[in-house]
Design an enzyme around this catalytic site. Sequence first.
Site, short mmCIF file in Angstrom:
data_model
loop_
_atom_site.label_atom_id
_atom_site.label_comp_id
_atom_site.label_asym_id
_atom_site.label_seq_id
_atom_site.Cartn_x
_atom_site.Cartn_y
_atom_site.Cartn_z
N ARG A 38 0.82 -1.22 0.00
CA ARG A 38 0.00 0.00 0.00
C ARG A 38 0.85 1.26 0.00
O ARG A 38 0.44 2.28 -0.57
CB ARG A 38 -0.96 -0.01 1.19
CG ARG A 38 -2.13 -0.94 0.94
CD ARG A 38 -3.09 -0.94 2.10
NE ARG A 38 -4.33 -1.61 1.72
CZ ARG A 38 -5.20 -2.12 2.58
NH1 ARG A 38 -4.96 -2.05 3.88
NH2 ARG A 38 -6.29 -2.70 2.16
N LYS A 200 -14.83 -14.60 7.29
CA LYS A 200 -16.14 -14.05 7.66
C LYS A 200 -17.21 -14.23 6.60
O LYS A 200 -17.22 -13.53 5.60
CB LYS A 200 -16.00 -12.56 7.96
CG LYS A 200 -15.09 -12.30 9.12
CD LYS A 200 -14.75 -10.82 9.17
CE LYS A 200 -13.31 -10.61 9.53
NZ LYS A 200 -12.67 -9.52 8.83
N GLY A 354 -6.22 -7.29 1.75
CA GLY A 354 -4.98 -7.34 2.52
C GLY A 354 -4.40 -8.73 2.64
O GLY A 354 -3.23 -8.96 2.30
N GLY A 377 -12.22 -4.90 0.81
CA GLY A 377 -13.62 -4.47 0.92
C GLY A 377 -14.01 -3.58 -0.26
O GLY A 377 -15.10 -3.74 -0.83
N1 LIG Z 1 -10.11 -22.51 8.19
C1 LIG Z 1 -9.86 -21.35 8.79
N2 LIG Z 1 -10.07 -21.22 10.12
C2 LIG Z 1 -9.81 -20.05 10.75
N3 LIG Z 1 -9.35 -18.94 10.14
C3 LIG Z 1 -9.13 -19.03 8.81
C4 LIG Z 1 -9.37 -20.22 8.08
N4 LIG Z 1 -9.05 -20.00 6.78
C5 LIG Z 1 -8.63 -18.73 6.71
N5 LIG Z 1 -8.66 -18.13 7.92
C6 LIG Z 1 -8.21 -16.78 8.27
O1 LIG Z 1 -8.94 -15.82 7.59
C7 LIG Z 1 -8.22 -14.59 7.70
C8 LIG Z 1 -8.59 -13.71 6.55
O2 LIG Z 1 -9.98 -13.55 6.57
P1 LIG Z 1 -10.76 -12.25 6.01
O3 LIG Z 1 -10.50 -11.09 6.93
O4 LIG Z 1 -12.17 -12.67 5.81
O5 LIG Z 1 -10.03 -12.07 4.61
P2 LIG Z 1 -9.51 -10.74 3.84
O6 LIG Z 1 -8.71 -9.90 4.84
O7 LIG Z 1 -8.65 -11.23 2.71
O8 LIG Z 1 -10.75 -10.04 3.38
C9 LIG Z 1 -6.76 -14.99 7.73
O9 LIG Z 1 -6.16 -14.40 8.86
C10 LIG Z 1 -6.79 -16.53 7.84
O10 LIG Z 1 -5.90 -17.03 8.79
O1 LIG Z 2 -7.57 -2.82 5.06
C1 LIG Z 2 -8.60 -2.31 4.62
O2 LIG Z 2 -9.62 -3.03 4.10
P1 LIG Z 2 -9.46 -4.54 3.45
O3 LIG Z 2 -8.87 -5.47 4.51
O4 LIG Z 2 -10.90 -4.91 3.14
O5 LIG Z 2 -8.61 -4.40 2.23
C2 LIG Z 2 -8.78 -0.81 4.56
O6 LIG Z 2 -7.64 -0.12 5.02
C3 LIG Z 2 -10.02 -0.41 5.32
O7 LIG Z 2 -9.85 -0.68 6.69
P2 LIG Z 2 -11.13 -0.87 7.61
O8 LIG Z 2 -11.84 -2.14 7.15
O9 LIG Z 2 -10.63 -0.95 9.04
O10 LIG Z 2 -12.03 0.35 7.40
#
Ligand SMILES: Nc1ncnc2c1ncn2[C@@H]1O[C@H](COP(=O)(O)OP(=O)(O)O)[C@@H](O)[C@H]1O
Ligand SMILES: O=C(OP(=O)(O)O)[C@H](O)COP(=O)(O)O
Length: 398
Positions: A38, A200, A354, A377
Amino acid sequence: MAFTKKTVRDIDVDGKRVLMRVDFNVPLKDGVVTDDTRVRAAIPTISYLKEHNAKIILMSHLGRPKGDGPEPALSLKPAADKLAELTGYEVKFVDDTYGEKAAEAVAALEPGDILVLENVRFDKREKKNDPEIAKTLASYGDIFVLDAFGTAHRAQGSVVGPAEYLPAVAGFLLEKEVDTLTGIFAEPERPFVAIVGGSKVSSKIGVLDHLIDSADTLIIGGGMAYTFFLAQGMSVGNSLKEEDWVERAGEMLKKAEEKGVKILLPIDNRVADHFGEDAVPEVVASDAIPDDREGMDIGPETEKLYADAIAGAKTVFWNGPMGVFEFDNFAHGTQAVAEAVAANEGCTSIIGGGDSVAAVNKFNLADKMSWISTGGGASMELVEGKALPGVEALNDAE
Ligand SMILES: Nc1ncnc2c1ncn2[C@@H]1O[C@H](COP(=O)(O)OP(=O)(O)O)[C@@H](O)[C@H]1O
Ligand SMILES: O=C(OP(=O)(O)O)[C@H](O)COP(=O)(O)O
């Protein structure tokens, strides 16, 4: 689709104070930036402004602080240092955002100077889009630039607020991300394979629903797969699950079947007896997850199934890892999918978010992808066809 907003090219920045919202929400470990995607992505606009003699004031959030004061672990100083390291520019930093100290640091700027303000989310009014903080931030600039694509879906103070008071234009990253993603998503070359993972279901339900309307094949992995298993009447042991979304997951499976969209779910899994770096993977079929085990990654048969589907794709959109890739024992599925996408040289591949970008970087495959998006997002909202509030707030191109 052409970008319809003004950009930094359309405005005279010479000698002006340019207040720019970037997304420096980077992963940190022990105060060091572990993935600088980023920061790198913001450099073209920063360099342009510097070359055109602007006084540059950069602001961003980092993480999700409580909002009632500074949290040293979430300071933007490491990101400011990373920018200096990557560019060779002198980058000033002030440990204040809305107070006198920040105003003084801005007032001291000369043309070509770069100043990074402290985390905008150390004050909870930022997230509430409070007009007072928008006014304070706007008072620092003559021009507002939004280049924070990753945060452009958040209608928050530093993202949309200054546009009410200042001429407001896009930076190059925002322009390129929106242009590229809307272009690809408007008419994806088919077969269009979408891969969604991560943890999620609840926050990705909207995009999953939309992808059933637009993709030919939807691949589901990661922690969210288990909620779909429950919807199919299987047991998932201690795996991640969102009970409130089981019914909805079942409806989505039905909708996909009716529409002839293929949904691929794991057929085998790497499970473990606890969640930890040292956990030992065991491979089990999806209908045989023991009660005392949790699913941590997709299994080897699933890797093959997913790789085959990806091999036939003309467009791939991927958000969310296939397993707990942060632990080497459970990074295999995510790596296999990343390698399959990289191997399909004829397809347009978009990696958003991310964690997925961090995973692709970890496997050194970023340069094999067509587009690495700095927003998870935000790119998901574009794939859903939604407008981004940050972009909406900018001045229209003439
Ligand atoms: N089977 C699983 N059980 C628990 N956590 C998981 C599993 N598969 C993936 N994850 C976790 O999901 C996280 C990412 O999820 P999320 O926030 O939804 O994705 P992103 O940041 O790419 O949008 C990672 O930290 C990963 O460790
Ligand atoms: O990391 C971000 O979003 P992303 O994990 O969905 O790419 C952005 O910096 C937005 O952060 P936020 O979801 O805390 O508002």
